[in-house]
Design a protein around this motif. Structure first.
Motif, short mmCIF file in Angstrom:
data_model
loop_
_atom_site.label_atom_id
_atom_site.label_comp_id
_atom_site.label_asym_id
_atom_site.label_seq_id
_atom_site.Cartn_x
_atom_site.Cartn_y
_atom_site.Cartn_z
N PHE A 295 5.63 3.17 -1.43
CA PHE A 295 6.72 2.20 -1.27
C PHE A 295 8.08 2.88 -1.09
N GLN A 296 8.12 4.15 -1.49
CA GLN A 296 9.38 4.89 -1.39
C GLN A 296 9.49 5.57 -0.02
N ASP A 297 8.45 6.29 0.38
CA ASP A 297 8.54 7.10 1.60
C ASP A 297 8.14 6.37 2.88
N TYR A 298 7.52 5.20 2.72
CA TYR A 298 7.05 4.48 3.92
C TYR A 298 7.63 3.07 3.96
N ALA A 299 8.85 2.94 3.40
CA ALA A 299 9.48 1.62 3.30
C ALA A 299 9.67 0.98 4.67
N THR A 300 10.07 1.78 5.66
CA THR A 300 10.30 1.24 7.02
C THR A 300 9.01 0.70 7.60
N GLU A 301 7.94 1.49 7.50
CA GLU A 301 6.65 1.08 8.06
C GLU A 301 6.13 -0.19 7.37
N LEU A 302 6.39 -0.28 6.07
CA LEU A 302 5.97 -1.47 5.32
C LEU A 302 6.76 -2.70 5.77
N GLU A 303 8.05 -2.47 5.98
CA GLU A 303 8.94 -3.58 6.36
C GLU A 303 8.55 -4.19 7.71
N ILE A 304 8.21 -3.30 8.67
CA ILE A 304 7.88 -3.83 10.01
C ILE A 304 6.37 -4.06 10.16
#
Length: 652
Positions: A295-304
């Motif tokens: 959730f910290q390092d892949y926040a962008t990928e999770l968001e989109i």
């Protein structure tokens, strides 16, 4: 003799790691905390023992020149030990002399020592309370080693000592009142294989960083390390096909993975919808990685929604190799090797891109060789399939970030051992064959030999031991040697990368070798034998053009580490001082015979002669685990030449 500081005073002199562990245990389980305090010194001694053994064996700071073996009777003071011999190492710069009781002399210049250990300084004797006291002496002798690498090594030793104490105290707490041999506890467990992995509480037998769990709190170390037997909730995510790379044995990665996990496909489809499901791959994620990193390092990928967490979790358990998890029998789900940003033994245990991409391809080559080459017919050994692998790979990522982000999110699915083994056999990780616990010091290898002796009515333990190790080493040699000699493939077949099954008579039934991440392949030689490596990962460390690297890999892992540890343990269990030499003579004869068998199936006789010349040479390379850490050479190995037990002067 000067009075030695009382052990109980130690409690006021804890390292930060120990204080943190004790504080957690006090609040969590006071009885466990009491066990921790009573076992702390012994735990530190176990790390000191590894450090002293490797100091001498690797000739660190020229310690061999300053070492002598003396008779305990000749000491002007008494040491608290049952052993007759003492290893004495002088440190001229510190003006200190180390005294280490010797528990055994073994092949490859190995001297085993056992605590308590002592320093003599200006005629004063002091007990060594922590391995860092020995490390300080090493750094005083070699100031050039006093740098960032050795500072990190010192932290590793602190962390290892504390974790050793957590593990040993847990074992003494949970096995209180038990006194059966460990083998019986494993054989009678509902899942013998998992129980064997969980029984190895002391970690790597030779590595001073044996119990390293850097970057974790005591609480998370307990939650996720094998010896505490906690259930781990395996997490799953969907990852968009644009930002992942996959490889699998039967070419359809998703089909293979969904088939293994009941209900996973339905949940994935409900989560992203019928139209979208085909655009995603599914992967497993270690809960530690899921919480601490995803959730910290892949926040962008999770968001989109390039990464989509799934509401699907399943009970898994940690193996001895912290990041390899398995279900509990009778579940036959895959074993899963995962990324974890945790510093263990000597490195951060993420999962390289090459591991996930090459695993299934190496599996395919190994399976083809074993199916088609007569050398692999009727042998008691096989390899374990790496069925599918996946890793995060975003081509848009910044070049400096990309390798880290790819390595932090990777998954490798391996065949479950229970799908392979014969009925009525006991599967065990060979690391557990040499394990013991305080209530019963009989190692499983000794119990198995005794079981074999009883089943065949053999009166002499040594006679039974010779047959036992002969059948065991034959299984290992039958697989590892032809793969290396004929194909240039050096399996990393050490104790932790193998699974052995045992029949009711105590003898080995089959030896399985797993984990292709650390193997080495002589690329040109394998290509010459008709196997292509063009589709392997472009950063493949496993492919090499160095013949010596390939030889060292196979020899260190299978002969020095795997057989060496087992043979040393058998030797320690017997009063017969010639037993170890007898065993090495048998192993040598097996290697000679196997080389002849291989030679009969290939034309390249020069290669066989060259290999034999190295294999049976008077001296052989030994990997220096401690030197490598102090000199910060994690990426290439440091070796020292040691006496080779396979050498015979009569050999021409």
């Amino acid at each position: 003799m000067n009075s030695i500081k009382k052990d109980k005073d130690l409690i006021y002199n804890l390292t930060d790691d120990e204080a943190q562990a004790l504080s957690y245990l006090n609040s969590h389980n006071p009885e466990w905390a009491n066990h921790f305090k009573s076992i702390l010194l012994q735990s530190r001694d176990k790390i000191t023992q590894r450090l002293v053994s490797s100091l001498h064996r690797e000739n660190l700071v020229n310690s061999r020149e300053y070492s002598t073996v003396i008779d305990a009777q000749t000491l002007p003071f008494t040491l608290e030990t049952d052993h007759n011999e003492i290893l004495k190492i002088a440190f001229p710069q510190s003006q200190k002399t180390l005294y280490a009781p010797i528990s055994g002399h073994h092949a490859f210049d190995r001297i085993d020592v056992e605590g308590p250990f002592y320093f003599e300084n200006h005629n004063k004797i002091q007990r060594i309370f922590h391995p860092n006291e020995v490390l300080d002496c090493i750094l005083t002798e070699a100031p050039h080693l006093d740098n960032a690498a050795s500072y990190q090594f010192k932290e590793d030793i602190n962390n290892s000592s504390a974790n050793m104490a957590i593990a040993l105290s847990y074992q003494s707490l949970t096995l209180d009142g038990q006194n059966d041999p460990i083998f019986d506890l494993i054989a009678n467990a509902s899942d013998s294989y998992l129980a064997s992995e969980q029984s190895v509480v002391e970690g790597h037998p030779l590595h001073p960083g044996a119990k390293l769990r850097k970057g974790m709190t005591p609480e998370t170390a307990i939650a996720y390390s094998s010896e505490f037997a906690n259930t781990i909730k395996m997490q799953f995510i969907l990852i968009h096909q644009n930002i992942a790379k996959v490889e699998s044995l039967d070419k359809d990665y998703n089909a293979l993975v969904y088939k293994k996990f009941e209900g996973l496909y339905d949940i994935a489809q409900q989560t992203v919808g019928h139209e979208q499901i085909e655009n995603y791959y599914v992967m497993a994620v270690h809960p530690w990685q899921y919480q601490a990193v995803l959730f910290q390092d892949y926040a962008t990928e999770l968001e989109i929604k390039q990464i989509v967490p799934l509401n699907y979790e399943i009970d898994y358990f940690a193996g001895l190799s912290f990041r390899t998890l398995m279900p509990k029998y009778p579940k036959y789900l895959p074993h899963i090797k995962l990324s974890t940003n945790v510093h263990i033994t000597g490195e951060i245990r993420t999962l390289s891109e090459q591991t996930t991409i090459n695993g299934p391809q190496v599996t395919q080559i190994l399976n083809d060789i074993q199916a088609n080459d007569v050398l692999f017919k009727n042998i008691n050994a096989a390899t374990i399939d790496e069925m599918a692998g996946i890793h995060f790979y975003n081509p848009e990522d910044d070049k400096t970030l990309q390798p880290k982000k790819s390595a932090q999110l990777g998954t490798l699915f391996r065949e479950n051992i229970y799908n392979l083994i014969a009925p009525h056999t006991v599967p065990m990780i060979p690391s557990s064959l040499v394990s013991q616990y305080s209530n019963n010091l009989e190692a499983p290898i000794v119990t198995l030999i005794k079981n074999y002796a009883a089943s065949q009515q053999i009166d002499c333990y040594e006679t039974a031991a010779l047959t036992w190790i002969k059948t065991y080493s034959q299984a290992l040699i039958d697989l590892a040697l032809p793969l290396y000699v004929k194909y240039g493939i050096a399996l990393e077949a050490h104790l932790q990368n193998s699974i052995a099954t045992f029949s009711s008579n105590g003898l080995i039934h089959t030896l399985y070798i797993r984990d292709f991440e650390g193997l080495r392949i002589d690329e040109a030689y394998l290509n010459k034998m008709g196997y292509q490596t063009t589709t392997f990962h472009e950063k493949s460390l496993i492919l090499t053009d160095s013949a010596q690297t390939v030889f060292n890999k196979v020899f260190y892992s299978s002969i020095q580490n795997h057989l060496g540890e087992l043979i040393a343990t058998i030797a320690q269990s017997s009063e017969d001082i010639s037993l170890e030499t007898q065993i090495w003579t048998i192993v040598r004869a097996q290697l000679v015979e196997k080389l002849d068998d291989i030679a009969a199936t290939m034309d390249d006789h020069d290669r066989i002669q060259q290999i034999a010349a190295t294999l049976f040479a008077p001296k052989i390379d030994y990997k220096c685990v401690t030197t490598m850490r102090l000199e910060d050479e994690a990426d290439y190995y440091t070796y020292i030449q040691v006496d080779n037990p396979l050498y015979q002067e009569t050999h021409h």
